[in-house]
Motif scaffolding. Structure first.
Motif, PDB file in Angstrom:
ATOM      1  N   VAL A 171       0.842  -1.196   0.000  1.00  0.00           N
ATOM      2  CA  VAL A 171       0.000   0.000   0.000  1.00  0.00           C
ATOM      3  C   VAL A 171       0.880   1.250   0.000  1.00  0.00           C
ATOM      4  N   MET A 172       0.537   2.176  -0.865  1.00  0.00           N
ATOM      5  CA  MET A 172       1.289   3.429  -0.966  1.00  0.00           C
ATOM      6  C   MET A 172       0.458   4.572  -0.396  1.00  0.00           C
ATOM      7  N   VAL A 173       1.097   5.411   0.414  1.00  0.00           N
ATOM      8  CA  VAL A 173       0.430   6.615   0.910  1.00  0.00           C
ATOM      9  C   VAL A 173       1.298   7.819   0.560  1.00  0.00           C
ATOM     10  N   LEU A 174       0.679   8.982   0.575  1.00  0.00           N
ATOM     11  CA  LEU A 174       1.341  10.166   0.038  1.00  0.00           C
ATOM     12  C   LEU A 174       1.380  11.278   1.077  1.00  0.00           C
ATOM     13  N   LEU A 175       2.567  11.450   1.677  1.00  0.00           N
ATOM     14  CA  LEU A 175       2.746  12.534   2.654  1.00  0.00           C
ATOM     15  C   LEU A 175       2.498  13.880   1.983  1.00  0.00           C
ATOM     16  N   GLY A 176       1.830  14.766   2.697  1.00  0.00           N
ATOM     17  CA  GLY A 176       1.637  16.125   2.182  1.00  0.00           C
ATOM     18  C   GLY A 176       0.326  16.327   1.463  1.00  0.00           C
ATOM     19  N   MET A 197      -6.350  -2.087   7.439  1.00  0.00           N
ATOM     20  CA  MET A 197      -5.907  -2.925   6.307  1.00  0.00           C
ATOM     21  C   MET A 197      -4.895  -3.994   6.728  1.00  0.00           C
ATOM     22  N   GLN A 198      -3.959  -3.601   7.619  1.00  0.00           N
ATOM     23  CA  GLN A 198      -2.808  -4.447   7.977  1.00  0.00           C
ATOM     24  C   GLN A 198      -2.061  -4.924   6.717  1.00  0.00           C
ATOM     25  N   PRO A 199      -1.584  -3.975   5.898  1.00  0.00           N
ATOM     26  CA  PRO A 199      -0.883  -4.394   4.676  1.00  0.00           C
ATOM     27  C   PRO A 199       0.450  -5.069   5.004  1.00  0.00           C
ATOM     28  N   ARG A 200       0.867  -5.993   4.158  1.00  0.00           N
ATOM     29  CA  ARG A 200       2.171  -6.639   4.352  1.00  0.00           C
ATOM     30  C   ARG A 200       3.306  -5.679   4.060  1.00  0.00           C
ATOM     31  N   LEU A 201       3.058  -4.738   3.167  1.00  0.00           N
ATOM     32  CA  LEU A 201       4.081  -3.761   2.783  1.00  0.00           C
ATOM     33  C   LEU A 201       3.450  -2.376   2.778  1.00  0.00           C
ATOM     34  N   LEU A 202       4.190  -1.413   3.295  1.00  0.00           N
ATOM     35  CA  LEU A 202       3.709  -0.028   3.320  1.00  0.00           C
ATOM     36  C   LEU A 202       4.813   0.869   2.777  1.00  0.00           C
ATOM     37  N   SER A 203       4.452   1.656   1.795  1.00  0.00           N
ATOM     38  CA  SER A 203       5.420   2.554   1.190  1.00  0.00           C
ATOM     39  C   SER A 203       4.917   3.991   1.328  1.00  0.00           C
ATOM     40  N   ALA A 244      -0.598   0.990  14.149  1.00  0.00           N
ATOM     41  CA  ALA A 244      -0.653  -0.207  14.992  1.00  0.00           C
ATOM     42  C   ALA A 244      -0.645  -1.412  14.050  1.00  0.00           C
ATOM     43  N   LEU A 245       0.481  -1.567  13.382  1.00  0.00           N
ATOM     44  CA  LEU A 245       0.603  -2.637  12.388  1.00  0.00           C
ATOM     45  C   LEU A 245       1.269  -3.851  13.029  1.00  0.00           C
ATOM     46  N   GLU A 246       0.790  -5.007  12.669  1.00  0.00           N
ATOM     47  CA  GLU A 246       1.243  -6.223  13.353  1.00  0.00           C
ATOM     48  C   GLU A 246       2.373  -6.941  12.630  1.00  0.00           C
ATOM     49  N   ARG A 247       2.433  -6.763  11.286  1.00  0.00           N
ATOM     50  CA  ARG A 247       3.495  -7.463  10.532  1.00  0.00           C
ATOM     51  C   ARG A 247       3.628  -6.788   9.164  1.00  0.00           C
ATOM     52  N   THR A 248       4.307  -5.675   9.166  1.00  0.00           N
ATOM     53  CA  THR A 248       4.390  -4.871   7.941  1.00  0.00           C
ATOM     54  C   THR A 248       5.829  -4.427   7.693  1.00  0.00           C
ATOM     55  N   VAL A 249       6.254  -4.556   6.460  1.00  0.00           N
ATOM     56  CA  VAL A 249       7.534  -3.972   6.047  1.00  0.00           C
ATOM     57  C   VAL A 249       7.263  -2.523   5.673  1.00  0.00           C
ATOM     58  N   PHE A 250       7.945  -1.621   6.372  1.00  0.00           N
ATOM     59  CA  PHE A 250       7.713  -0.181   6.209  1.00  0.00           C
ATOM     60  C   PHE A 250       8.860   0.426   5.414  1.00  0.00           C
ATOM     61  N   THR A 251       8.535   1.181   4.379  1.00  0.00           N
ATOM     62  CA  THR A 251       9.588   1.906   3.660  1.00  0.00           C
ATOM     63  C   THR A 251       9.132   3.344   3.416  1.00  0.00           C
TER      64      THR A 251
END
Ligand code: SF4
Length: 294
Positions: A171-176, A197-203, A244-251
């Motif tokens: 999942v991609m989110v956009l700061l600003g 959502m609890q995405p596996r990946l967050l960008s 409050a993510l339980e198992r997410t790779v954050f970038t």
């Protein structure tokens, strides 16, 4: 065939798909409505038919097969195609690139929600692996203002269903995107949607105004105020603190970022916050603006 003639326009792919063969199953974006987006400007959306797609895939397999294992279906939201067409595209790709194993694509809520759980599982079994979904913001009001074609609630439901069927969603989110005025609301609502959502990946990407877009025009006219580097960092801190993510790779290491960050959540939450605090205190350098990009 030259590289330029393989694609219509500039093929866009997530950074994580750098090693993938890029196959243009669709051309353009089916929505083309987001006020901040400069991708596919002036490109009429269309879907490549099976014969055209097979010829295109064969050409890419000869010239740019990537690592031979991973395939990314460009352009915008291939998941709007019926399941049968997606399964056919995977099968056609395997005919011309027999080593292909994992297929990924951009996806939106509408296409995902139109598919049954059995269809999503069939796509997973056929090799569909990672879907990239642009939430952008969890605030319904900010999404409405920026012309996003769907609601945050629909995207939450779509991600939950896709992941329940075994697909990985990035999942991609956009700061600003909320501007200066709605920065805090943007951060909190986005964290709430991500927590649901609890995405596996967050960008986390950082908004950069693209000349020619409606949002750039709003900024020029004073109707939208883009946060500066410190405002973006405060917003990033608000976002990370509320996750409050339980198992997410954050970038947050996209080229647009002022402060490249990555980690695993929840394990690295305190380190990420401490790094942001250090940057806010001036103890860490920010990315020079000239080195930032989309
Ligand atoms: S942000 Fe995505 S959905 Fe929106 S116009 Fe751009 S490509 Fe299409």
């Amino acid at each position: 065939m030259s590289w330029g003639r393989l694609y219509e326009g500039e093929p866009i792919r997530p950074p994580a798909e750098a090693g993938s063969a890029i196959l243009q199953l669709t051309v353009g974006c089916p929505y083309a409505s987001c006020t901040f987006c400069g991708a596919y400007q002036g490109v009429a959306f269309r879907v490549r038919g099976p014969a055209e797609f097979r010829e295109h895939a064969a050409a890419v397999a000869r010239v740019g097969p990537g690592d031979g294992r991973r395939v990314f279906f460009a352009d915008g939201d291939s998941l709007v195609l019926p399941t049968a067409r997606l399964l056919e595209a995977i099968a056609l790709t395997r005919e011309v690139l027999p080593t292909a194993r994992r297929f990924s694509a951009y996806a939106g809520a509408a296409g995902l929600l139109a598919k049954s759980e059995a269809e999503l599982r069939a796509l997973k079994e056929a090799g569909l692996n990672t879907l990239y979904l642009g939430l952008e913001s969890g605030s319904e009001e900010i999404l409405r203002q920026c012309g996003k074609y769907c609601t945050a609630a629909a995207m939450v439901e779509a991600v939950r269903r896709a992941q329940a069927a075994g697909l990985r969603v990035s999942v991609m989110v956009l700061l600003g995107l909320g501007g200066v005025d709605d920065s805090r609301e943007h951060a909190w609502a986005t964290a709430a949607a991500l927590n649901a959502m609890q995405p596996r990946l967050l960008s986390v990407l950082t908004l950069m105004l693209v000349p020619g877009t409606p949002l750039a025009e709003d900024a020029r006219a004073g109707r939208f105020r883009l946060p500066g580097p410190a405002g973006m960092l405060v917003e990033l801190r608000d976002l990370v603190a509320a996750l409050a993510l339980e198992r997410t790779v954050f970038t947050a290491n996209h080229a647009s970022s002022w402060l490249p960050l990555e980690g695993a959540l929840p394990r690295d939450r305190d380190r990420l916050l401490a790094t942001i605090d250090a940057a806010l205190a001036g103890a860490l350098p920010l990315m020079p603006d000239v080195l930032r990009g989309l």
